[in-house]
Write a protein that holds these residues in place. Sequence first.
Motif, PDB file in Angstrom:
ATOM      1  N   GLY A 112     -30.505 -30.508  20.050  1.00  0.00           N
ATOM      2  CA  GLY A 112     -30.712 -30.437  18.607  1.00  0.00           C
ATOM      3  C   GLY A 112     -30.611 -29.020  18.080  1.00  0.00           C
ATOM      4  O   GLY A 112     -29.941 -28.761  17.080  1.00  0.00           O
ATOM      5  N   PHE A 139     -27.675 -27.576  15.622  1.00  0.00           N
ATOM      6  CA  PHE A 139     -28.078 -27.071  14.312  1.00  0.00           C
ATOM      7  C   PHE A 139     -27.665 -25.610  14.136  1.00  0.00           C
ATOM      8  O   PHE A 139     -27.041 -25.239  13.142  1.00  0.00           O
ATOM      9  CB  PHE A 139     -29.589 -27.237  14.141  1.00  0.00           C
ATOM     10  N   ASP A 164     -23.892 -25.241  13.970  1.00  0.00           N
ATOM     11  CA  ASP A 164     -23.353 -25.634  12.679  1.00  0.00           C
ATOM     12  C   ASP A 164     -23.555 -24.528  11.643  1.00  0.00           C
ATOM     13  O   ASP A 164     -22.631 -24.194  10.895  1.00  0.00           O
ATOM     14  CB  ASP A 164     -24.000 -26.935  12.197  1.00  0.00           C
ATOM     15  N   SER A 213     -18.081 -26.704   8.757  1.00  0.00           N
ATOM     16  CA  SER A 213     -19.135 -27.188   9.647  1.00  0.00           C
ATOM     17  C   SER A 213     -18.618 -27.387  11.067  1.00  0.00           C
ATOM     18  O   SER A 213     -17.417 -27.493  11.293  1.00  0.00           O
ATOM     19  CB  SER A 213     -19.731 -28.490   9.113  1.00  0.00           C
ATOM     20  N   GLY A 245     -21.764 -33.967   9.679  1.00  0.00           N
ATOM     21  CA  GLY A 245     -23.114 -34.423   9.982  1.00  0.00           C
ATOM     22  C   GLY A 245     -23.831 -33.637  11.053  1.00  0.00           C
ATOM     23  O   GLY A 245     -24.904 -34.039  11.507  1.00  0.00           O
ATOM     24  N   ALA A 294     -25.502 -30.725  10.999  1.00  0.00           N
ATOM     25  CA  ALA A 294     -26.830 -30.208  10.645  1.00  0.00           C
ATOM     26  C   ALA A 294     -27.898 -31.300  10.676  1.00  0.00           C
ATOM     27  O   ALA A 294     -28.941 -31.120  11.304  1.00  0.00           O
ATOM     28  CB  ALA A 294     -26.802 -29.505   9.293  1.00  0.00           C
ATOM     29  N   PRO A 295     -27.674 -32.452  10.039  1.00  0.00           N
ATOM     30  CA  PRO A 295     -28.721 -33.475  10.128  1.00  0.00           C
ATOM     31  C   PRO A 295     -28.891 -34.054  11.535  1.00  0.00           C
ATOM     32  O   PRO A 295     -30.009 -34.407  11.926  1.00  0.00           O
ATOM     33  CB  PRO A 295     -28.285 -34.555   9.136  1.00  0.00           C
ATOM     34  N   ILE A 296     -27.838 -34.118  12.304  1.00  0.00           N
ATOM     35  CA  ILE A 296     -27.964 -34.603  13.686  1.00  0.00           C
ATOM     36  C   ILE A 296     -28.777 -33.598  14.508  1.00  0.00           C
ATOM     37  O   ILE A 296     -29.696 -33.971  15.237  1.00  0.00           O
ATOM     38  CB  ILE A 296     -26.576 -34.851  14.318  1.00  0.00           C
ATOM     39  N   GLY A 353     -30.868 -31.290  13.344  1.00  0.00           N
ATOM     40  CA  GLY A 353     -32.234 -31.284  12.824  1.00  0.00           C
ATOM     41  C   GLY A 353     -33.014 -32.500  13.276  1.00  0.00           C
ATOM     42  O   GLY A 353     -34.183 -32.400  13.657  1.00  0.00           O
ATOM     43  N   GLY A 354     -32.354 -33.653  13.257  1.00  0.00           N
ATOM     44  CA  GLY A 354     -33.005 -34.870  13.743  1.00  0.00           C
ATOM     45  C   GLY A 354     -33.358 -34.777  15.214  1.00  0.00           C
ATOM     46  O   GLY A 354     -34.422 -35.231  15.645  1.00  0.00           O
TER      47      GLY A 354
END
Length: 121
Positions: free
Chosen positions: A72, A76, A79, A89, A93, A95-97, A99-100
Motif C-alpha cells: 500500500g 501510494f 503514485d 499517475s 486508481g 492512490a486509492p488502492i 491508501g486502501g
Amino acid sequence: MSDWMRRVLVGVAGLLGAIGVATAAMTSHGEDVRNLAAISAMALAHAPVLLVLGLMGRGRALSIVGLVLTAGCLIFVGDLAMRHWVGTSLFPGAAPIGGGGMILGWLGVAIAGMFRGLLNE
C-alpha cells in the motif's frame, strides 16, 4: 515470520526512511511541493512500523500485515512521485488502492494486537 520477509520489511523500511527524509528536504526548495510533502509524511509514518514488524514481528498474521502495509505504501508513494515528476499517475486508481492497502494494513495491526493468538500463528 520467515527470514526473507524480515529482510524485505527492514529493507523497505530503510528505503522509505531515506525517501521520507529526502522528500522532506526537497519541500524547502520548490514551489509546488504538495505531493513531496505527502510522500515524506507517508514514508516517514510507515518506515518505523515496517522496521518494528521486520525486527520483532512474529507469526503469519503480522507477515501478511507487513506485506499489505508495504504494498500500500509503495503504491501510494509511487503514485505521488509519478504525479510530481512525470505528470501522470502510476496507474488508474493507484492512490486509492495504495491508501486502501495502508488502511487495511493498519486495521490488521489493530486486529492482531487485540487478538493475541494471531501474533503467535
